[in-house]
Write an enzyme that holds these catalytic residues in place. Structure first.
Site, PDB file in Angstrom:
ATOM      1  N   GLY A   1      45.895  11.329  38.976  1.00  0.00           N
ATOM      2  CA  GLY A   1      44.668  11.448  37.994  1.00  0.00           C
ATOM      3  C   GLY A   1      43.719  10.346  38.480  1.00  0.00           C
TER       4      GLY A   1
ATOM      5  N   HIS B   1      17.902 -17.004  39.134  1.00  0.00           N
ATOM      6  CA  HIS B   1      18.132 -17.082  40.571  1.00  0.00           C
ATOM      7  C   HIS B   1      19.027 -18.248  41.011  1.00  0.00           C
ATOM      8  CE1 HIS B   1      17.496 -15.920  44.455  1.00  0.00           C
ATOM      9  NE2 HIS B   1      17.168 -17.179  45.145  1.00  0.00           N
TER      10      HIS B   1
ATOM     11  N   ALA C   1      36.995   1.322  23.063  1.00  0.00           N
ATOM     12  CA  ALA C   1      37.531   0.301  22.217  1.00  0.00           C
ATOM     13  C   ALA C   1      36.091  -0.283  21.408  1.00  0.00           C
ATOM     14  CB  ALA C   1      38.171  -0.817  22.651  1.00  0.00           C
TER      15      ALA C   1
HETATM   16  P1  FAD Z   1      44.145   2.351  18.807  1.00  0.00           P
HETATM   17  O1  FAD Z   1      43.807   1.284  19.522  1.00  0.00           O
HETATM   18  O2  FAD Z   1      44.876   3.354  19.623  1.00  0.00           O
HETATM   19  O3  FAD Z   1      45.327   1.988  17.709  1.00  0.00           O
HETATM   20  C1  FAD Z   1      45.853   2.848  16.740  1.00  0.00           C
HETATM   21  C2  FAD Z   1      46.967   2.147  16.017  1.00  0.00           C
HETATM   22  O4  FAD Z   1      47.238   3.423  14.883  1.00  0.00           O
HETATM   23  C3  FAD Z   1      48.125   1.888  16.544  1.00  0.00           C
HETATM   24  O5  FAD Z   1      48.348   0.647  16.439  1.00  0.00           O
HETATM   25  C4  FAD Z   1      49.359   2.737  15.945  1.00  0.00           C
HETATM   26  O6  FAD Z   1      50.481   2.314  16.065  1.00  0.00           O
HETATM   27  C5  FAD Z   1      48.697   3.016  14.586  1.00  0.00           C
HETATM   28  N1  FAD Z   1      49.205   4.364  14.099  1.00  0.00           N
HETATM   29  C6  FAD Z   1      49.046   5.527  14.556  1.00  0.00           C
HETATM   30  N2  FAD Z   1      49.529   6.525  13.904  1.00  0.00           N
HETATM   31  C7  FAD Z   1      49.863   5.869  12.711  1.00  0.00           C
HETATM   32  C8  FAD Z   1      50.511   6.228  11.363  1.00  0.00           C
HETATM   33  N3  FAD Z   1      50.734   7.526  11.091  1.00  0.00           N
HETATM   34  N4  FAD Z   1      50.719   5.282  10.452  1.00  0.00           N
HETATM   35  C9  FAD Z   1      50.505   4.030  11.006  1.00  0.00           C
HETATM   36  N5  FAD Z   1      49.898   3.478  11.904  1.00  0.00           N
HETATM   37  C10 FAD Z   1      49.491   4.412  12.932  1.00  0.00           C
HETATM   38  N6  FAD Z   1      38.768   0.940  26.280  1.00  0.00           N
HETATM   39  C11 FAD Z   1      37.707   0.042  26.535  1.00  0.00           C
HETATM   40  O7  FAD Z   1      36.775   0.022  25.817  1.00  0.00           O
HETATM   41  N7  FAD Z   1      37.745  -0.649  27.428  1.00  0.00           N
HETATM   42  C12 FAD Z   1      38.827  -0.760  28.406  1.00  0.00           C
HETATM   43  O8  FAD Z   1      38.921  -1.381  29.393  1.00  0.00           O
HETATM   44  C13 FAD Z   1      39.970   0.089  28.035  1.00  0.00           C
HETATM   45  N8  FAD Z   1      41.043  -0.101  28.896  1.00  0.00           N
HETATM   46  C14 FAD Z   1      42.202   0.769  28.649  1.00  0.00           C
HETATM   47  C15 FAD Z   1      43.313   0.814  29.433  1.00  0.00           C
HETATM   48  C16 FAD Z   1      44.521   1.366  29.169  1.00  0.00           C
HETATM   49  C17 FAD Z   1      45.711   1.467  29.912  1.00  0.00           C
HETATM   50  C18 FAD Z   1      44.492   2.162  27.874  1.00  0.00           C
HETATM   51  C19 FAD Z   1      45.785   2.937  27.614  1.00  0.00           C
HETATM   52  C20 FAD Z   1      43.302   2.276  27.223  1.00  0.00           C
HETATM   53  C21 FAD Z   1      42.199   1.610  27.409  1.00  0.00           C
HETATM   54  N9  FAD Z   1      40.781   1.560  26.551  1.00  0.00           N
HETATM   55  C22 FAD Z   1      40.036   0.865  27.065  1.00  0.00           C
HETATM   56  C23 FAD Z   1      40.955   2.547  25.606  1.00  0.00           C
HETATM   57  C24 FAD Z   1      41.119   1.688  24.300  1.00  0.00           C
HETATM   58  O9  FAD Z   1      42.500   1.026  24.232  1.00  0.00           O
HETATM   59  C25 FAD Z   1      41.075   2.616  23.144  1.00  0.00           C
HETATM   60  O10 FAD Z   1      39.653   3.184  23.066  1.00  0.00           O
HETATM   61  C26 FAD Z   1      41.082   1.837  21.815  1.00  0.00           C
HETATM   62  O11 FAD Z   1      42.378   1.217  21.392  1.00  0.00           O
HETATM   63  C27 FAD Z   1      41.050   2.768  20.582  1.00  0.00           C
HETATM   64  O12 FAD Z   1      41.042   2.212  19.488  1.00  0.00           O
HETATM   65  P2  FAD Z   1      41.227   2.569  17.920  1.00  0.00           P
HETATM   66  O13 FAD Z   1      41.291   1.793  16.945  1.00  0.00           O
HETATM   67  O14 FAD Z   1      40.681   4.365  17.743  1.00  0.00           O
HETATM   68  O15 FAD Z   1      43.066   3.140  18.071  1.00  0.00           O
END
Ligand code: FAD
Length: 483
Positions: free
Chosen positions: A189, A453, A329
């Site tokens: 990927g 600059h 994020a």
């Molecule tokens: P998440 O951060 O995924 O949090 C969800 C939370 O919900 C988790 O802690 C989980 O434990 C909890 N949860 C899930 N189901 C349940 C349940 N049923 N009960 C209780 N808790 C639950 N984004 C950027 O903007 N910039 C970057 O540079 C970037 N780099 C990344 C690099 C990597 C390797 C990865 C994998 C992702 C990256 N991202 C980046 C994407 C970013 O991490 C996500 O877009 C962001 O974390 C989404 O936030 P969220 O609050 O929607 O959910």
């Protein structure tokens, strides 16, 4: 237990929503299955990947000093334990900070796996433990609520044929653990996560290969932005970028993974010490009990919601990765804040003109607003003004002239609609473009704003000057647009 607002998920969407709700004086409960706050972004995403990329960037700059400036330090000595330790420390500090902020705001943080029993009741079951220093208290039982904000994020997609019982086949979470520096690493990927991790491992000493189904890296990003990155990665990965190629089969063995390739870039089998599968992410809705509510999913599994983050269920809102693309994020955080405004009856809605996207490779790629790819798909009438970094004194001083900054401009109104940047620091530079697009700036607003600059930020102004044919350092026939 009853709460006014429950937020499911302690990532950048969930904690932003919970903290704003508390700041607004509302009673909030934040539920996450994990012992530490921060979600994917902090615990196994944005922050650990950028911490590791910092190491690879410095290593690469030191290499350049040797190759181009005659300053060399000899071969690096890599202490993997120290790198891992530093990364974990950053995560720990930030996560503990979130725990303290939750406490000070009187946000009740519960550690449990939550699932909906109906539109106003959650079932809580024991979450994970990490053996101390945890931000949340474990809870079991039922929690009723007036409003729920679902922020459960996303998880890596792992096609069934790649699910082998071997830690040699990793997802991004496994790759970030940095168990070792494999002699050879295949990235399946060519998206941003794969390329960022490939950059890290290549600088640490792995022989990295990338295989991508499409005919270019970073499918969906503008080709002129990807080109300089492809060239540099081609050198870093010593030509092992296989496009228009599919991985047919993976076979895990004790000391290697056997990979079968089919396609224009590569055909046949090859052995790798490790394989990173980074073929995308999927919304995390499994086990959430959404079938017990009126919430609906779209055909890709995202929770359907309107521009106020409302789902089909009047008591439930959804934000972040689980609520749709782009899975970033900062989009999650923005939506979290909107959801809290909406719960309070305010007329907030998601109407961002520009959601920035940054690929933290070297060079970085960043864009915001309209892209050339969209322009072509939608057959829009726009002008693209490109400023090549070869004309920038700062880029020359850094020895990084491969970059470019471009504006996509409405030729009728001169308004800036989109911006794309490739080059070191592009991720920081794009912020100015986001503001300009959101404020409905004309190109003239950019050219009339004095930029310091010598900085790369000047290229944001210079690209707007190109639109008028008035960029000092490059000659392009003048357009009569300065009205
Ligand atoms: P998440 O951060 O995924 O949090 C969800 C939370 O919900 C988790 O802690 C989980 O434990 C909890 N949860 C899930 N189901 C349940 C349940 N049923 N009960 C209780 N808790 C639950 N984004 C950027 O903007 N910039 C970057 O540079 C970037 N780099 C990344 C690099 C990597 C390797 C990865 C994998 C992702 C990256 N991202 C980046 C994407 C970013 O991490 C996500 O877009 C962001 O974390 C989404 O936030 P969220 O609050 O929607 O959910």
């Amino acid at each position: 237990m009853h709460t006014h607002i429950v937020v499911l998920g302690g990532g950048p969407g969930g904690y932003a929503a919970a903290f704003l709700a508390a700041d607004e004086g509302l009673q909030v409960t934040l539920v996450d299955a994990e012992p530490h706050l921060g979600g994917t972004c902090l615990l196994r995403g944005c922050i650990p990947s950028k911490a590791l990329l910092h190491v690879s960037r410095v290593m690469s700059e030191v290499d350049e000093l040797g190759a181009e400036w005659g300053v060399s330090y000899g071969d690096p000595a890599i202490d993997l334990d120290a790198i891992r330790g530093r990364k974990e420390k950053i995560i720990r500090m930030l996560s503990q900070g979130l725990g303290q902020l939750a406490k000070r705001r009187k946000v009740q943080v519960i550690r449990a796996h939550a699932s909906f029993l109906d539109s106003t009741t959650l079932s809580l079951e024991g979450g994970e433990t990490s053996g101390g220093n945890e931000a949340s208290i474990p809870a079991e039982g039922r929690l009723t609520f007036d409003h729920a904000v679902v922020a459960t994020g996303s998880v890596p997609s792992m096609p069934a044929s790649f699910q082998l019982d071997s830690d040699r086949v990793m997802d991004s979470t496994g790759a970030l653990q940095l168990k070792d520096v494999p002699g050879s690493l295949l990235i399946i990927g060519g998206g941003y996560i794969g390329l960022e991790m490939g950059t890290v491992y290549a600088h640490l000493g792995s022989r990295v290969s990338v295989v991508e189904l499409q005919d270019g890296l970073l499918p969906g990003a503008d080709r002129d932005l990807v080109k300089p990155l492809h060239k540099r990665l081609h050198e870093l990965f010593e030509g092992r970028i296989y496009l228009e190629t599919k991985v047919g089969a993976l076979g895990a063995h004790a000391d290697h993974v056997e990979v079968g390739f089919e396609g224009a870039g590569k055909f046949g089998t090859e052995r790798f010490d490790r394989v990173l599968v980074s073929v995308g992410r999927r919304p995390n809705t499994s086990g959430l009990g959404l079938e017990n509510t009126q919430v609906r999913l779209d055909d890709r599994g995202f929770i359907q919601c309107d521009d106020q983050q409302r789902t089909n269920d009047p008591n439930i809102l959804a934000i972040g990765d689980v609520a749709g693309e782009p899975m970033l994020a900062h989009k999650a955080t923005h939506e979290g804040r909107i959801a809290v405004e909406v719960i309070q009856g305010r007329p907030a809605r998601f109407d961002a003109q520009a959601i920035p996207a940054v690929v933290f490779t070297d060079p970085e790629i960043a864009w915001a607003g309209l892209t050339d790819t969209q322009v072509q798909q939608e057959n829009r009438n726009v002008t693209t003004s490109i400023y090549p970094w070869a004309a920038s004194g700062r880029a020359q001083a850094l020895g990084r002239t491969e970059g470019l900054t471009k504006w996509i401009i409405d030729p009728e109104t001169n308004r800036v609609l989109g911006c794309g940047i490739v080059g070191p620091g592009a991720g920081e530079l794009i912020a100015e473009a986001v503001l300009a697009i959101e404020m409905g700036c004309e190109a003239r607003d950019l050219t009339d704003s004095i930029h310091p600059h010598p900085t790369l930020s000047e290229t944001v102004m210079n690209a707007a000057e190109v639109f008028y044919g008035t960029a000092t350092e490059i000659y392009k026939p003048r357009r009569d647009k300065r009205t």
